[in-house]
Motif scaffolding. Structure first.
Motif, mmCIF file in Angstrom:
data_model
loop_
_atom_site.group_PDB
_atom_site.id
_atom_site.type_symbol
_atom_site.label_atom_id
_atom_site.label_comp_id
_atom_site.label_asym_id
_atom_site.label_seq_id
_atom_site.Cartn_x
_atom_site.Cartn_y
_atom_site.Cartn_z
ATOM 1 N N LEU A 2 -28.743 -17.574 13.822
ATOM 2 C CA LEU A 2 -29.597 -18.724 14.069
ATOM 3 C C LEU A 2 -30.943 -18.236 14.581
ATOM 4 C CD1 LEU A 2 -27.008 -20.982 15.919
ATOM 5 C CD2 LEU A 2 -27.625 -21.045 13.494
ATOM 6 N N GLN A 3 -32.004 -18.770 14.009
ATOM 7 C CA GLN A 3 -33.355 -18.375 14.395
ATOM 8 C C GLN A 3 -34.136 -19.613 14.788
ATOM 9 O OE1 GLN A 3 -34.543 -15.120 14.387
ATOM 10 N NE2 GLN A 3 -36.405 -15.901 15.356
ATOM 11 N N ALA A 4 -34.396 -19.737 16.102
ATOM 12 C CA ALA A 4 -35.137 -20.885 16.610
ATOM 13 C C ALA A 4 -36.626 -20.575 16.650
ATOM 14 C CB ALA A 4 -34.640 -21.253 18.001
ATOM 15 N N SER A 5 -37.423 -21.608 16.419
ATOM 16 C CA SER A 5 -38.878 -21.455 16.470
ATOM 17 C C SER A 5 -39.502 -22.793 16.805
ATOM 18 C CB SER A 5 -39.391 -20.945 15.124
ATOM 19 O OG SER A 5 -39.106 -21.871 14.093
ATOM 20 N N GLY A 6 -40.812 -22.769 17.055
ATOM 21 C CA GLY A 6 -41.550 -23.999 17.279
ATOM 22 C C GLY A 6 -41.929 -24.265 18.716
ATOM 23 N N GLY A 7 -41.471 -23.440 19.635
ATOM 24 C CA GLY A 7 -41.853 -23.628 21.015
ATOM 25 C C GLY A 7 -43.316 -23.293 21.249
ATOM 26 N N GLY A 8 -43.792 -23.642 22.434
ATOM 27 C CA GLY A 8 -45.185 -23.358 22.769
ATOM 28 C C GLY A 8 -45.600 -24.094 24.012
ATOM 29 N N LEU A 9 -46.900 -24.096 24.244
ATOM 30 C CA LEU A 9 -47.485 -24.764 25.403
ATOM 31 C C LEU A 9 -48.062 -26.105 24.960
ATOM 32 C CD1 LEU A 9 -48.478 -24.753 28.351
ATOM 33 C CD2 LEU A 9 -50.525 -23.535 27.529
ATOM 34 N N VAL A 10 -47.693 -27.146 25.670
ATOM 35 C CA VAL A 10 -48.181 -28.478 25.343
ATOM 36 C C VAL A 10 -48.419 -29.249 26.634
ATOM 37 C CG1 VAL A 10 -45.843 -29.429 25.155
ATOM 38 C CG2 VAL A 10 -47.723 -30.515 23.905
ATOM 39 N N GLN A 11 -49.367 -30.161 26.595
ATOM 40 C CA GLN A 11 -49.626 -30.985 27.766
ATOM 41 C C GLN A 11 -48.592 -32.107 27.872
ATOM 42 O OE1 GLN A 11 -53.747 -32.302 27.543
ATOM 43 N NE2 GLN A 11 -54.319 -30.699 28.994
ATOM 44 N N ALA A 12 -48.389 -32.565 29.081
ATOM 45 C CA ALA A 12 -47.478 -33.683 29.299
ATOM 46 C C ALA A 12 -47.910 -34.877 28.437
ATOM 47 C CB ALA A 12 -47.464 -34.069 30.771
ATOM 48 N N GLY A 13 -46.927 -35.509 27.838
ATOM 49 C CA GLY A 13 -47.200 -36.605 26.922
ATOM 50 C C GLY A 13 -47.313 -36.181 25.470
ATOM 51 N N GLY A 14 -47.391 -34.888 25.244
ATOM 52 C CA GLY A 14 -47.524 -34.372 23.894
ATOM 53 C C GLY A 14 -46.201 -34.229 23.184
ATOM 54 N N SER A 15 -46.273 -33.627 21.995
ATOM 55 C CA SER A 15 -45.088 -33.494 21.138
ATOM 56 C C SER A 15 -44.966 -32.072 20.608
ATOM 57 C CB SER A 15 -45.187 -34.449 19.949
ATOM 58 O OG SER A 15 -45.231 -35.792 20.363
ATOM 59 N N LEU A 16 -43.738 -31.693 20.319
ATOM 60 C CA LEU A 16 -43.425 -30.442 19.638
ATOM 61 C C LEU A 16 -42.226 -30.691 18.746
ATOM 62 C CD1 LEU A 16 -43.585 -27.615 22.352
ATOM 63 C CD2 LEU A 16 -45.109 -27.868 20.379
ATOM 64 N N ARG A 17 -42.128 -29.906 17.678
ATOM 65 C CA ARG A 17 -40.932 -29.937 16.857
ATOM 66 C C ARG A 17 -40.338 -28.537 16.791
ATOM 67 N NH1 ARG A 17 -39.702 -31.527 10.540
ATOM 68 N NH2 ARG A 17 -40.673 -29.495 10.140
ATOM 69 N N LEU A 18 -39.125 -28.429 17.238
ATOM 70 C CA LEU A 18 -38.407 -27.166 17.166
ATOM 71 C C LEU A 18 -37.608 -27.104 15.868
ATOM 72 C CD1 LEU A 18 -37.012 -26.869 20.802
ATOM 73 C CD2 LEU A 18 -39.276 -26.259 19.917
ATOM 74 N N SER A 19 -37.486 -25.902 15.351
ATOM 75 C CA SER A 19 -36.681 -25.674 14.162
ATOM 76 C C SER A 19 -35.664 -24.581 14.445
ATOM 77 C CB SER A 19 -37.568 -25.248 12.985
ATOM 78 O OG SER A 19 -38.498 -26.240 12.655
#
Length: 122
Positions: A2-19
Protein backbone atom coordinates in the motif's frame (compact mmCIF):
# COMPACT_ATOMS: atom_id res chain seq x y z
CA UNK A 1 1.75 -3.24 -0.83
CA UNK A 2 0.00 0.00 0.00
CA UNK A 3 1.34 3.40 -0.99
CA UNK A 4 -0.28 6.43 0.62
CA UNK A 5 0.11 9.94 -0.75
CA UNK A 6 -1.52 13.35 -0.77
CA UNK A 7 -0.55 14.68 2.62
CA UNK A 8 0.81 18.16 3.12
CA UNK A 9 0.43 21.47 4.89
CA UNK A 10 -2.95 23.15 4.78
CA UNK A 11 -4.63 25.94 6.69
CA UNK A 12 -7.54 25.25 8.99
CA UNK A 13 -10.74 25.11 7.00
CA UNK A 14 -8.96 23.81 3.93
CA UNK A 15 -9.14 20.50 2.13
CA UNK A 16 -6.86 17.64 1.13
CA UNK A 17 -7.41 14.37 -0.66
CA UNK A 18 -5.37 11.38 0.34
CA UNK A 19 -4.81 8.45 -1.97
CA UNK A 20 -3.67 4.92 -1.29
CA UNK A 21 -2.61 2.75 -4.20
CA UNK A 22 -2.60 -0.99 -3.71
CA UNK A 23 -0.51 -3.50 -5.56
CA UNK A 24 0.18 -7.18 -5.37
CA UNK A 25 -3.32 -8.25 -4.34
CA UNK A 26 -6.77 -8.09 -5.84
CA UNK A 27 -7.92 -4.76 -4.51
CA UNK A 28 -11.61 -5.49 -4.90
CA UNK A 29 -11.28 -8.35 -2.39
CA UNK A 30 -9.95 -6.05 0.30
CA UNK A 31 -11.76 -4.22 3.04
CA UNK A 32 -9.99 -0.86 3.37
CA UNK A 33 -9.54 1.65 6.13
CA UNK A 34 -7.83 4.88 7.10
CA UNK A 35 -6.23 5.43 10.48
CA UNK A 36 -4.21 8.30 11.88
CA UNK A 37 -1.64 8.84 14.58
CA UNK A 38 -0.86 12.20 16.09
CA UNK A 39 2.39 12.85 17.97
CA UNK A 40 2.29 11.25 21.39
CA UNK A 41 -1.05 9.57 20.74
CA UNK A 42 -2.18 6.10 19.80
CA UNK A 43 -3.25 5.20 16.30
CA UNK A 44 -6.96 5.81 15.86
CA UNK A 45 -9.62 4.81 13.38
CA UNK A 46 -10.76 7.41 10.86
CA UNK A 47 -12.87 5.67 8.21
CA UNK A 48 -13.41 2.34 6.46
CA UNK A 49 -15.13 1.08 3.36
CA UNK A 50 -16.43 -2.29 2.26
CA UNK A 51 -15.21 -4.13 -0.82
CA UNK A 52 -17.98 -2.87 -3.08
CA UNK A 53 -18.18 0.62 -1.54
CA UNK A 54 -21.65 -0.29 -0.33
CA UNK A 55 -20.92 0.37 3.32
CA UNK A 56 -18.80 3.07 4.91
CA UNK A 57 -17.81 3.70 8.50
CA UNK A 58 -16.59 6.93 10.09
CA UNK A 59 -15.23 8.03 13.40
CA UNK A 60 -17.53 10.56 15.03
CA UNK A 61 -14.92 13.30 14.86
CA UNK A 62 -14.80 13.21 11.04
CA UNK A 63 -18.46 12.65 10.17
CA UNK A 64 -19.67 15.28 7.76
CA UNK A 65 -16.13 16.44 6.97
CA UNK A 66 -14.32 13.41 5.55
CA UNK A 67 -15.42 11.04 2.80
CA UNK A 68 -13.88 7.66 2.10
CA UNK A 69 -14.16 6.16 -1.36
CA UNK A 70 -12.46 3.65 -3.58
CA UNK A 71 -11.93 2.95 -7.26
CA UNK A 72 -11.50 -0.80 -7.66
CA UNK A 73 -10.55 -0.41 -11.32
CA UNK A 74 -7.61 1.76 -10.28
CA UNK A 75 -6.85 -0.22 -7.10
CA UNK A 76 -6.94 3.05 -5.20
CA UNK A 77 -8.48 4.18 -1.94
CA UNK A 78 -9.25 7.83 -1.23
CA UNK A 79 -9.96 10.04 1.73
CA UNK A 80 -11.41 13.46 0.93
CA UNK A 81 -10.86 15.71 3.91
CA UNK A 82 -12.76 19.00 4.11
CA UNK A 83 -13.08 21.63 6.82
CA UNK A 84 -9.79 20.53 8.30
CA UNK A 85 -9.00 21.43 11.88
CA UNK A 86 -5.68 21.75 13.65
CA UNK A 87 -6.53 18.62 15.63
CA UNK A 88 -6.58 16.65 12.37
CA UNK A 89 -2.81 16.98 12.21
CA UNK A 90 -1.39 13.46 12.13
CA UNK A 91 0.23 10.81 10.02
CA UNK A 92 -2.52 9.11 8.07
CA UNK A 93 -2.24 5.41 7.23
CA UNK A 94 -4.23 3.28 4.86
CA UNK A 95 -4.80 -0.33 5.81
CA UNK A 96 -6.20 -3.46 4.19
CA UNK A 97 -7.95 -6.54 5.47
CA UNK A 98 -9.47 -9.57 3.85
CA UNK A 99 -12.07 -9.87 6.57
CA UNK A 100 -13.03 -7.74 9.57
CA UNK A 101 -15.36 -8.24 12.48
CA UNK A 102 -14.87 -4.70 13.71
CA UNK A 103 -13.75 -2.15 11.11
CA UNK A 104 -12.49 0.29 13.74
CA UNK A 105 -9.91 -2.01 15.25
CA UNK A 106 -6.37 -1.66 13.91
CA UNK A 107 -5.61 -5.29 14.76
CA UNK A 108 -8.17 -6.33 12.13
CA UNK A 109 -5.97 -5.05 9.34
CA UNK A 110 -3.01 -7.03 8.08
CA UNK A 111 -1.41 -4.68 5.58
CA UNK A 112 -0.46 -1.07 6.18
CA UNK A 113 0.85 1.74 4.04
CA UNK A 114 3.82 3.86 5.07
CA UNK A 115 1.74 6.86 6.13
CA UNK A 116 1.40 10.37 4.81
CA UNK A 117 1.73 13.44 7.02
CA UNK A 118 -1.12 15.93 7.21
CA UNK A 119 -0.37 19.20 8.97
CA UNK A 120 -3.17 21.69 9.57
CA UNK A 121 -2.08 25.16 10.60
CA UNK A 122 -4.21 27.73 12.43
Amino acid sequence: QLQASGGGLVQAGGSLRLSCEASGRTFSYLFMGWFRQAPGKEREFVAAISRSSGVTYYADFVKGRFTISRDNAKSTLYLQMNSLKTEDTAVYYCAAATWVTSPIGPDEYRDWGQGTLVTVSS
